[in-house]
Design a protein around this motif. Structure first.
Motif, PDB file in Angstrom:
ATOM      1  N   PRO A 612      28.344 -55.519  -5.280  1.00  0.00           N
ATOM      2  CA  PRO A 612      27.710 -55.744  -6.586  1.00  0.00           C
ATOM      3  C   PRO A 612      26.759 -56.941  -6.518  1.00  0.00           C
ATOM      4  O   PRO A 612      27.019 -57.913  -5.811  1.00  0.00           O
ATOM      5  CB  PRO A 612      28.893 -56.028  -7.520  1.00  0.00           C
ATOM      6  N   TYR A 613      25.667 -56.853  -7.238  1.00  0.00           N
ATOM      7  CA  TYR A 613      24.719 -57.959  -7.236  1.00  0.00           C
ATOM      8  C   TYR A 613      24.881 -58.792  -8.513  1.00  0.00           C
ATOM      9  O   TYR A 613      25.246 -58.289  -9.562  1.00  0.00           O
ATOM     10  CB  TYR A 613      23.277 -57.475  -7.103  1.00  0.00           C
ATOM     11  N   ALA A 614      24.620 -60.092  -8.357  1.00  0.00           N
ATOM     12  CA  ALA A 614      24.716 -61.009  -9.495  1.00  0.00           C
ATOM     13  C   ALA A 614      23.565 -60.770 -10.454  1.00  0.00           C
ATOM     14  O   ALA A 614      22.465 -60.384 -10.060  1.00  0.00           O
ATOM     15  CB  ALA A 614      24.707 -62.454  -9.006  1.00  0.00           C
ATOM     16  N   ASN A 615      23.827 -61.024 -11.728  1.00  0.00           N
ATOM     17  CA  ASN A 615      22.835 -60.781 -12.772  1.00  0.00           C
ATOM     18  C   ASN A 615      22.967 -61.875 -13.833  1.00  0.00           C
ATOM     19  O   ASN A 615      23.899 -61.887 -14.615  1.00  0.00           O
ATOM     20  CB  ASN A 615      23.066 -59.399 -13.377  1.00  0.00           C
ATOM     21  N   TYR A 616      22.028 -62.803 -13.822  1.00  0.00           N
ATOM     22  CA  TYR A 616      22.098 -63.906 -14.781  1.00  0.00           C
ATOM     23  C   TYR A 616      20.723 -64.565 -14.885  1.00  0.00           C
ATOM     24  O   TYR A 616      19.812 -64.298 -14.095  1.00  0.00           O
ATOM     25  CB  TYR A 616      23.147 -64.943 -14.358  1.00  0.00           C
ATOM     26  N   MET A 617      20.588 -65.468 -15.850  1.00  0.00           N
ATOM     27  CA  MET A 617      19.410 -66.317 -15.976  1.00  0.00           C
ATOM     28  C   MET A 617      19.897 -67.749 -16.148  1.00  0.00           C
ATOM     29  O   MET A 617      20.835 -68.004 -16.917  1.00  0.00           O
ATOM     30  CB  MET A 617      18.548 -65.896 -17.160  1.00  0.00           C
ATOM     31  N   LEU A 618      19.269 -68.668 -15.426  1.00  0.00           N
ATOM     32  CA  LEU A 618      19.758 -70.052 -15.413  1.00  0.00           C
ATOM     33  C   LEU A 618      18.604 -71.014 -15.630  1.00  0.00           C
ATOM     34  O   LEU A 618      17.529 -70.867 -15.046  1.00  0.00           O
ATOM     35  CB  LEU A 618      20.458 -70.340 -14.072  1.00  0.00           C
ATOM     36  N   ASN A 619      18.825 -72.009 -16.489  1.00  0.00           N
ATOM     37  CA  ASN A 619      17.883 -73.098 -16.722  1.00  0.00           C
ATOM     38  C   ASN A 619      18.631 -74.425 -16.587  1.00  0.00           C
ATOM     39  O   ASN A 619      19.756 -74.559 -17.106  1.00  0.00           O
ATOM     40  CB  ASN A 619      17.280 -73.027 -18.126  1.00  0.00           C
ATOM     41  N   ASP A 620      18.041 -75.377 -15.912  1.00  0.00           N
ATOM     42  CA  ASP A 620      18.643 -76.709 -15.877  1.00  0.00           C
ATOM     43  C   ASP A 620      17.553 -77.761 -15.775  1.00  0.00           C
ATOM     44  O   ASP A 620      16.477 -77.515 -15.215  1.00  0.00           O
ATOM     45  CB  ASP A 620      19.638 -76.840 -14.718  1.00  0.00           C
ATOM     46  N   ILE A 621      17.835 -78.919 -16.346  1.00  0.00           N
ATOM     47  CA  ILE A 621      16.878 -80.027 -16.346  1.00  0.00           C
ATOM     48  C   ILE A 621      17.617 -81.308 -16.014  1.00  0.00           C
ATOM     49  O   ILE A 621      18.761 -81.525 -16.449  1.00  0.00           O
ATOM     50  CB  ILE A 621      16.153 -80.141 -17.708  1.00  0.00           C
ATOM     51  N   ASP A 622      16.975 -82.134 -15.193  1.00  0.00           N
ATOM     52  CA  ASP A 622      17.554 -83.400 -14.754  1.00  0.00           C
ATOM     53  C   ASP A 622      16.515 -84.495 -15.025  1.00  0.00           C
ATOM     54  O   ASP A 622      15.413 -84.476 -14.463  1.00  0.00           O
ATOM     55  CB  ASP A 622      17.878 -83.324 -13.253  1.00  0.00           C
ATOM     56  N   PHE A 623      16.857 -85.437 -15.913  1.00  0.00           N
ATOM     57  CA  PHE A 623      15.953 -86.538 -16.267  1.00  0.00           C
ATOM     58  C   PHE A 623      16.553 -87.845 -15.802  1.00  0.00           C
ATOM     59  O   PHE A 623      17.743 -88.116 -16.015  1.00  0.00           O
ATOM     60  CB  PHE A 623      15.730 -86.580 -17.781  1.00  0.00           C
ATOM     61  N   ARG A 624      15.727 -88.698 -15.157  1.00  0.00           N
ATOM     62  CA  ARG A 624      16.202 -89.992 -14.672  1.00  0.00           C
ATOM     63  C   ARG A 624      15.171 -91.070 -14.999  1.00  0.00           C
ATOM     64  O   ARG A 624      13.968 -90.845 -14.865  1.00  0.00           O
ATOM     65  CB  ARG A 624      16.445 -89.956 -13.157  1.00  0.00           C
ATOM     66  N   TYR A 625      15.700 -92.224 -15.393  1.00  0.00           N
ATOM     67  CA  TYR A 625      14.830 -93.371 -15.684  1.00  0.00           C
ATOM     68  C   TYR A 625      15.386 -94.589 -14.963  1.00  0.00           C
ATOM     69  O   TYR A 625      16.605 -94.853 -15.005  1.00  0.00           O
ATOM     70  CB  TYR A 625      14.771 -93.633 -17.185  1.00  0.00           C
TER      71      TYR A 625
END
Length: 797
Positions: A612-625
């Motif tokens: 079986p194949y994976a099926n998803y949508m992913l968003n991620d954000i990394d902010f650094r100061y």
């Protein structure tokens, strides 16, 4: 093979050291500190001769409300007391006094020289010099009418010096004018005046004049003025004005002209713009024999014109393709001389990792048949010494994957210039032993070197866009790159064996100096898992989310990363890093499978080759100061958010794509993958993962002594599931409740910073545990027994 059990036994003994350190480290450290304090408790000032006083403290007091940086004033003061650890204890001074005996002894002298620090004695001459330094600093920042006085108080042979500062009103810039006889340069500078660092109405600062001088010189160098230097630029400042104002006149001198024959007087010439005529490239230059003659020449016809040419010189064989190599140049024949393009070419050629020596030089054309009085030409020589075509390296390493220690070795071979365009092809194979917690032994939670890992990959780096994208619309600063990667990873654990095959194909390029894009059109992963019979029986007791994480699956992803990083342009100043990532997995396959009406397996999933194949949508954000107080003192902040939504062919995110917290690089008050999801308080024998992650970290970093650095930090965050799950109660994300479910920890860190390499120890305790929200009866008082000691290489962010 008979030695393997003994090797594993020795590794396990090594692994037990951190836990021993955690149990006994505080006691040992406390004992050492008490002993040192007792041994050096005497007042260092008592041994000083009569009428001699120890400089105990400097104090800086601003008497008015002007915007003066007291930190800068303290920093420029060179006459300072003996340094203190954590600004409290003068360890170095006390060690010096302790070993400063009347009898000469080699060990005592070594301690005084390498550890100790001689007492800083009160010196009124140095105090007066400091007053002058502060006055000069204030003048350089526009406070020409400032008043600086000193006050010295002595008590018990210790001196305290207070510097009182009355800055008064600063001078501001009222007008900016030009004194430039060269009309061309005057017109250029006026057209660029909007970018000037000095502006009418600004407070006067001498450093801004220095920076503006450099900027103007670079601007003219980038507009053809090959022989121009910043020494030709001066500023005249007129402070004979009322209301604390001043005028600035920018002066550009003409170059001095040597005496000519039959002329006794000196004269001045005009600054001249230069055009590049011929570019001669030698890709087989030998610095040891710089006069070597290369009889063969190949002219790039695309850039061959009356105004100049690009030519390659060689002997018998030209190893690099002119058609490709010319693209790595940021300047061409007929271009106006531009220093920034020269530097950009240096960087581009260096990035190829094909040359051990790079030199770009220019020579003025003396007798050009098409030269007139207003135009001059220069020829360019580019000398490149190739590195060895084939190289081999072996690296023995210690690993620390999420707090799990290990040892490994990597072998890498690299072949350069594979297709005569600076391409690099590398082959890498590595093996490692690592300590992992056993799933089948959760009660004892034993750690031992029980995991064997073997990985290998073939990687081709092409320093340009390969196919099917054209570089025609990209700027010369884009630095495009194509990456091909084929690899695999085999992991043997007591619970299961896992094999991952990897295939990547993508592009990387710069939008600007601070922005970079990574697009992977093909990102294939096939994960095959062979669980032991006992592990399979244990998995059957868990929910589908956990079971899917330990079953075979196939990932076909489109992946995009956008990275903003202004550290390179903000050297020595505050900077920001932002990364946004997007993945779309299995959605195109879904359309194809729906279109052909493909059959599904018993779990109602489409499969490819039975997987079986994976099926998803992913968003991620990394902010650094990062806020830099000094070179070694800084404030670091990170905030990250991620969400992955599984679709029709997946009930959950694959294990390797799920979010987790805990360990040396995130929520340091929890063990690796042990926090969440939500307020769930169930079985923790398997790693806790989620579909949503929110986390923030704050860390204050400061120097302690020599290579030792310290940190105080706090971490806030948690993970959640997108959908409710009856087997993981209270694990789902609820918009009305999530802000109450954050975990919080607090800790301190000790780091050994060798500039190129940093070893990190962070100890943290949970302050707020989200488990207690849904299970208040489990709540325990905060204690050091709950602490976690983390070991890491490099900073956590």
């Amino acid at each position: 093979m008979k030695y393997i059990p003994e090797i594993k036994r020795q590794l396990n003994l090594f692994l037990s050291f951190p836990s021993y350190l955690l149990r006994n480290g505080l006691i040992a450290m406390s004992t050492i500190l008490v002993v040192l304090f007792v041994l050096s408790s005497c007042n260092p000032a008592r041994r000083l001769p009569d009428n001699t006083y120890l400089l105990n403290k400097n104090r800086y007091k601003l008497l008015d409300k002007e915007d003066v940086s007291m930190y800068d004033i303290q920093y420029i003061s060179r006459y300072v007391p003996n340094k203190r650890i954590l600004d409290i204890y003068r360890f170095n001074l006390r060690m010096y006094v302790l070993f400063d005996t009347k009898k000469e002894h080699r060990f005592n002298n070594w301690v005084k020289k390498h550890i100790g620090e001689a007492p800083v004695i009160l010196d009124t001459i140095e105090v007066n010099n400091t007053v002058d330094q502060i006055k000069l600093y204030l003048n350089n920042h526009g406070y020409f009418n400032s008043e600086v006085t000193k006050e010295i108080k002595i008590r018990r042979k210790k001196a305290k010096v207070t510097y009182k500062i009355l800055a008064n009103k600063p001078y501001t810039i009222k007008a900016i004018t030009y004194d430039i006889e060269d009309d061309v340069i005057l017109k250029l500078l006026k057209s660029d005046s909007a970018k000037s660092l000095i502006k009418v109405g600004d407070q006067y600062q001498s450093k801004m004049l220095t920076q503006e001088r450099d900027r103007m010189a670079d601007f003219l160098n980038n507009n053809g003025y090959y022989r121009f230097s910043k020494e030709f630029i001066n500023f005249a400042i007129d402070t004979n004005l009322q209301s604390n104002g001043l005028n600035i006149t920018t002066i550009i001198q003409d170059p001095f002209k040597q005496k000519e024959k039959n002329i006794d007087t000196n004269s001045f010439a005009k600054h001249t713009q230069y055009y590049i005529r011929d570019i001669i490239i030698n890709t087989n230059f030998n610095p040891i024999n710089p006069t070597e003659v290369f009889p063969d020449t190949l002219i790039d016809e695309e850039y061959n014109s009356p105004s100049g040419k690009i030519a390659y010189i060689y002997n018998q064989e030209l190893n690099y393709s002119p058609r490709i190599m010319t693209k790595y140049l940021s300047f061409k024949s007929g271009d106006l001389y531009n220093l920034s393009k020269i530097n950009r070419t240096y960087s581009r050629l260096n990035e190829l990792k094909n040359f051990s020596y790079i030199n770009i030089s220019f020579f003025e054309v003396e007798d050009s048949t098409y030269q007139d009085d207003s135009i001059k030409y220069i020829d360019c020589k580019i000398q490149l010494k190739p590195t060895e075509k084939h190289s081999f390296s072996a690296e023995l390493k210690g690993t620390n994957t999420g707090g799990n220690l290990g040892v490994g070795i990597d072998f890498t071979t690299t072949t350069r210039n594979v297709f005569r365009g600076g391409e690099n092809l590398s082959y890498k194979i590595g093996a490692a032993y690592e300590a992992q917690t056993l799933f089948i032994d959760t009660k004892n939670n034993l750690l031992s070197f029980n995991t064997f890992e073997l990985d290998g990959n073939i990687k081709l780096d092409v320093p340009r866009f390969f196919f099917p994208i054209s570089e025609a619309r990209l700027s010369s600063t884009s630095r495009p790159k194509t990456v091909f990667n084929l690899g695999g990873n085999y992991q043997q654990r007591p619970d299961y064996n896992r094999f991952i095959s990897i295939l990547n194909f993508g592009y990387e390029w710069n939008l600007k100096a601070t922005k970079r894009i990574q697009v992977y059109l093909i990102d294939f992963n096939v994960v095959k898992i062979n669980p032991t019979e006992r592990f399979s029986r244990s998995l059957s007791q868990y929910n589908r989310i956990i079971r899917e994480q330990y079953t075979d699956h196939f990932i076909a992803a489109f992946r995009l990363n956008y990275i903003y990083d202004n550290q390179a342009t903000k050297k020595g100043r505050n900077f920001i890093y932002v990364r946004y990532g997007f993945e779309s997995v299995g959605n195109t396959l879904n359309l194809i499978m729906d279109g052909i009406k493909a059959p599904k397996n018993s779990s109602q999933q489409y499969t490819i080759g039975g997987i079986p194949y994976a099926n998803y949508m992913l968003n991620d954000i990394d902010f650094r100061y990062y806020h830099l107080f000094t070179k070694k003192t800084s404030f670091a902040f990170r905030s990250s958010f991620g969400i992955g939504i599984p679709f029709t062919n997946s009930y959950s995110l694959p294990f390797e794509k799920s979010f987790y917290l805990g360990g040396p690089n995130s929520m340091r008050g929890w063990k690796m993958r042990s926090l969440g999801p939500g307020t769930y308080n169930g079985e923790q024998s398997l790693e806790s993962t989620g579909d949503i992650k929110i986390e923030s970290n704050v860390e204050f970093r400061f120097p302690i002594w020599d290579y030792f650095r310290g940190a105080i930090f706090t971490d806030v965050g948690n993970i959640w599931l997108v959908r409710p799950n009856s087997t993981i109660p209270n694990g789902e994300f609820k918009i009305s409740n999530f802000y109450k479910e954050f975990a919080v920890d607090f800790g301190i860190g000790l780091r050994l910073d060798f500039d190129f390499f940093l070893i990190r120890f962070d100890a943290a305790i949970p302050i707020v545990n989200p488990v207690y929200i849904s299970n208040p009866e489990l709540k325990k008082p905060i204690s050091l027994d709950q602490g976690i000691l983390n070991f890491g290489i490099g900073y956590p962010f």
